[in-house]
Design an enzyme around this catalytic site. Structure first.
Site, mmCIF file in Angstrom:
data_model
loop_
_atom_site.group_PDB
_atom_site.id
_atom_site.type_symbol
_atom_site.label_atom_id
_atom_site.label_comp_id
_atom_site.label_asym_id
_atom_site.label_seq_id
_atom_site.Cartn_x
_atom_site.Cartn_y
_atom_site.Cartn_z
ATOM 1 N N GLU A 147 0.796 -1.228 0.000
ATOM 2 C CA GLU A 147 0.000 0.000 0.000
ATOM 3 C C GLU A 147 0.832 1.284 0.000
ATOM 4 O O GLU A 147 0.788 2.064 0.968
ATOM 5 C CB GLU A 147 -0.951 0.012 1.196
ATOM 6 C CG GLU A 147 -1.871 -1.188 1.245
ATOM 7 C CD GLU A 147 -2.986 -1.046 2.285
ATOM 8 O OE1 GLU A 147 -2.984 -0.061 3.045
ATOM 9 O OE2 GLU A 147 -3.875 -1.915 2.305
ATOM 10 N N GLU A 198 -5.211 -8.774 1.245
ATOM 11 C CA GLU A 198 -5.822 -8.383 2.519
ATOM 12 C C GLU A 198 -7.303 -8.144 2.316
ATOM 13 O O GLU A 198 -7.717 -7.529 1.325
ATOM 14 C CB GLU A 198 -5.209 -7.080 3.074
ATOM 15 C CG GLU A 198 -3.837 -7.225 3.660
ATOM 16 C CD GLU A 198 -3.320 -5.924 4.265
ATOM 17 O OE1 GLU A 198 -4.139 -5.086 4.711
ATOM 18 O OE2 GLU A 198 -2.088 -5.742 4.276
HETATM 19 C C1 FCB Z 1 -4.276 -2.097 5.627
HETATM 20 C C2 FCB Z 1 -2.871 -2.379 6.095
HETATM 21 C C3 FCB Z 1 -2.790 -3.374 7.207
HETATM 22 C C4 FCB Z 1 -3.899 -3.193 8.222
HETATM 23 C C5 FCB Z 1 -5.234 -3.118 7.529
HETATM 24 C C6 FCB Z 1 -6.409 -2.989 8.460
HETATM 25 O O1 FCB Z 1 -4.332 -0.837 5.064
HETATM 26 O O2 FCB Z 1 -2.094 -2.852 5.042
HETATM 27 O O3 FCB Z 1 -1.523 -3.264 7.798
HETATM 28 O O4 FCB Z 1 -3.655 -2.089 8.982
HETATM 29 O O5 FCB Z 1 -5.252 -2.057 6.629
#
Ligand code: FCB
Length: 784
Positions: free
Chosen positions: A159, A360
């Site tokens: 990110e 994620e």
């Molecule tokens: C993302 C991050 C991760 C965590 C989630 C909830 O943006 O990559 O580290 O904080 O959000």
């Protein structure tokens, strides 16, 4: 319901990151990172103490059947100064971890940068320094040399948008800077580091390498409810601009070796283009084997000409990040599983050759630890719904190879510290004990069957609560319906069971055994001056939406202390399922008392304590900014403001918007306080226009006050607008009938009323909701 099995070989896993779980920040020679400094000792150590407990955590994953584990390597653990000296014991840790994973049959996926830059590099300029990209490539090489023989899947960055813009523009993440220029420069250097790192990994023989981006569809509020909704041109422009800043700023360089053409002028205006050198984009755009997609929530925006740029999105002037009545997680993030499909569809269309992995996805919800586990139904439904959406996308042809849930453990959620709960495994941070939540057990079953079962996860019912509390269904029902005559011990047992099971006594459940009233109270205060139009819109639209949903409306007037008591009694006796409240102006205890009854209440306007109840508000500050900016654009520099009554939150917001805009232009305010009506506006104007200030414009926080100010101007022989420009707020009927007609800020009455009704319906379904803020519009007439 049909089962949703996934393609054979689909990879099921979990993700974590070093700073969020490892702890041991000064062990075995690890150097400091920017997050240690930012956290200032409040979190980050011991975190989940994973540095010492990794073997236990690997066993946990093995028992759940996890096939792939995405972890991140801590740069300062490996290179304490960011470059140069390698810290052997730090590398040893990842070496052991990888061996343990492989022994447990789990594929290790390594992310090289998940935001924990060595502080030493920050001291030398951090991501604003081009050298940091070169150091990153060296770091990639060092790590690959050590574990590359056993790790075949690599991600350079996690990110970069977050690291660049939350870290350098809005400053809510480390290193906590507030410079839009630094954010754009930092983003470019991260992209460059990705390109150089990719080269290093490939040179070392890495089998699969890519990057992880946080991608969100950017929608207008109307689209959030209905993707086929018409989008006005200005809203489409707003959405496209945010899409470029958030998504395409990274997708295009990485996958196409170019910046979006429309982004370059924006970067140039804010940061110049000197940091983008010839050849950079060629490096950045080298083919990746895999794109990691992190998806949590959509972004909703619409055009609002007066809106100042959101600090996290430099270049977003004129865009309102708006909200709509929708279910949210505890983090306040709207839940939209279909948003994942939208992201995947766009990737399949625009970059069809790219292989994808969901790296994620997950949710923060409050958990309750009970004697027999953690029944986190909300988290299970969240993941379930997203997996269904994912399954549909795969059917449509999206090339998604796997799904990694965020996260294995409850851990440090960056600036929010320990209070966020994203784990499927609960961590008790005082004892470091791990406890599987129901979601972990459920995920284990998903993995085992390679997909979803035919049954949706079961939410606890009245029966489950009754069994747990050792009470009858009727007793449970009486307790959840607020009957105070139940024996206190039984009542306590029922309430404990309700909490432990995460039981949501929604309207439907209530109807099982008790009177579901199917009626809703619409509580109105006597409309303030000029508020009649809004009140009548509320009556009209709230009634039509709620009646359409099968509710009966009970209209109640809140004008006296006695009427307040009557309303509270009525609600406490559960004569209604929910309340729509138009609270009185000024001091208001009714809202608080209604909130305490436990019956869903939604409010028109922001309450003093904004988190108290879900509410619908308009962008008052943005409206005032538009009004003030308009006066400045017309060449007025000596602007007075008439504001009041100051106990209204809306008035405070309008004043703040006005002051912020003057401040941007280095101008000093001239403030006169007023009450509600025209006479007090006239008096305030007299005060402003006396003395030697020689004002050439007045902004009033309501149309009534503005109309009063126009009277004073006339009295003093000042011509409007030649000598004195005047702007009001509210666009009441009278504003268009003054001579000359008044320039003002229009608040959307019907939209507010509709949002109120929808917000209440969401609450009645037992969903978490967040406040809704709607845009305002400047209406220019002859007084300016
Ligand atoms: C993302 C991050 C991760 C965590 C989630 C909830 O943006 O990559 O580290 O904080 O959000």
């Amino acid at each position: 319901m049909r089962t949703a099995l996934f393609p054979e070989g689909f990879i099921w896993g979990v993700s974590t990151s070093a700073f969020q779980i490892e702890g041991a920040t000064d062990r075995d020679g690890r150097g400091p990172s920017i997050w240690d400094a930012f956290a200032g000792g409040r979190y980050g150590d011991p975190a989940c103490d994973h540095y010492l407990r990794h073997a236990e955590d690997v066993r946990l994953m093995r028992d759940l059947g996890i096939a792939a584990y995405r972890f991140s390597v801590s740069w300062p653990r490996v290179l304490p100064e960011g470059h140069g000296r390698v810290n052997g014991p730090g590398l040893d840790f990842y070496d052991r971890l990888v061996d343990e994973l492989l022994a447990a049959g789990i594929a290790p996926y390594a992310t090289l940068y998940h935001w924990d830059l060595p502080q030493a590099l920050q001291d030398a300029g951090g991501w604003t320094a081009r050298d940091t990209a070169r150091h990153f490539a060296d770091y990639a090489r060092v790590v690959h040399d050590r574990i590359g023989d056993r790790v075949d899947t690599w991600f350079t960055f996690n990110e970069p948008w977050v690291a660049a813009f939350l870290g350098h523009a809005s400053g809510v993440h480390a290193p906590g800077l507030r410079s839009a220029a630094d954010a754009f420069v930092g983003a470019h250097h991260m992209l460059l580091a990705h390109g150089l790192g990719l080269e290093a990994l490939r040179a070392g023989g890495a089998a699969k390498a890519g990057i992880v981006l946080n991608l969100s569809p950017v929608l207008t509020p109307a689209q959030l409810g209905d993707m086929s909704a018409d989008v006005p041109e200005e809203d489409a422009e707003a959405a496209a601009r945010i899409d470029t800043l958030h998504n395409r700023q990274f997708l295009e360089p990485v996958l196409r070796g170019r910046y979006p053409a429309e982004l370059l002028p924006l970067i140039e205006r804010i940061a110049g283009l000197g940091h983008i050198r010839d050849g950079d984009l060629g490096l950045i755009g080298r083919p990746v084997d895999l794109l990691g997609v992190n998806y949590y929530t959509p972004i909703t925006v619409q055009a609002q000409p007066s809106a100042a740029a959101d600090p996290a999105f430099p270049g977003s002037e004129g865009v309102l990040f708006s909200s709509v009545p929708t279910a949210v997680t505890a983090m306040g993030w709207p839940i939209m599983p279909n948003g994942l499909s939208l992201v995947l569809r766009r990737l399949s269309e625009d970059y069809p050759e790219t292989e994808l992995m969901i790296t994620e996805n997950g949710a923060d919800f409050e958990d309750v630890v009970t004697g027999d586990g953690i029944h986190d139904v909300d988290r299970i439904s969240f993941v379930e719904e997203h997996l269904r959406a994912l399954r549909t996308s795969i059917d449509e042809g999206a090339r998604v190879r796997g799904y990694l849930l965020w996260s294995l453990l409850d851990c440090v959620e960056w600036a929010d510290g320990y209070r966020r709960k994203f784990g499927i495994v609960h961590v008790d941070f005082t004892t470091q004990r791990r406890l599987l939540k129901d979601s972990a057990l459920w995920y284990r079953d998903v993995i085992k069957r390679n997909g979803l079962g035919s049954q949706r996860p079961k939410r606890p019912t009245l029966e489950t609560v009754a069994a747990r509390a050792g009470a009858s269904r009727a007793t449970v029902s009486r307790v959840v319906n607020g009957d105070t005559r139940v024996n206190p011990d039984v009542r306590a047992a029922v309430l404990r069971a309700v909490q432990e099971l995460g039981y949501v006594p929604n309207a439907a459940a209530r109807s099982l055994v008790t009177r579901r009233t199917d009626s809703v109270a619409l509580v109105l205060s006597v409309p303030r001056h000029g508020g009649e139009a809004l009140t009548s819109a509320v009556v009209q639209y709230v009634t039509s939406v709620l009646e359409g949903a099968g509710k009966q409306i009970t209209l109640m007037l809140a004008d006296t202390a006695e009427s307040h008591r009557r309303i509270i009694r009525h609600v406490e006796a559960r004569q209604v399922d929910g309340v729509v409240l138009v609270p009185p102006d000024g001091p208001d205890t009714l809202t608080e008392r209604l909130a305490r009854t436990g019956v869903p209440v939604v409010l028109l306007g922001k309450p003093v304590i904004a988190s108290l109840v879900p509410h619908v508000d308009v962008d008052n500050a943005g409206g005032a900014r538009a009004a003030t900016r308009h006066l400045l654009d017309r060449g007025r520099r000596r602007i007075g403001v008439i504001c009041g009554p100051m106990d209204l939150v809306a008035v405070q917001d309008r004043l703040n918007g006005h002051l912020a805009t003057l401040h941007e232009d280095g101008l000093r305010p001239a403030i006169a306080l007023a009450g509600l009506d025209g006479a007090s506006g006239a008096a305030a104007a007299r005060e402003l226009l006396s003395g030697d200030r020689d004002l050439d414009a007045v902004f009033a926080t309501s149309d009534e006050l503005a109309i009063g100010a126009m009277e004073t101007a006339r009295e003093k022989g000042l011509r409007v607008p030649q000598d004195l420009a005047v702007v009001g707020f509210g666009d009441i009927h009278a504003a268009s009938c003054t001579t000359p007609p008044l320039t003002t800020v229009r608040v959307p009455a019907a939209d507010q009323a509709l949002a109120l009704a929808r917000l209440l319906l969401s609450r009645l379904e037992g969903r978490h909701t967040s406040p809704v803020v709607l845009p305002t519009r400047l209406v220019v007439r002859a007084t300016t």
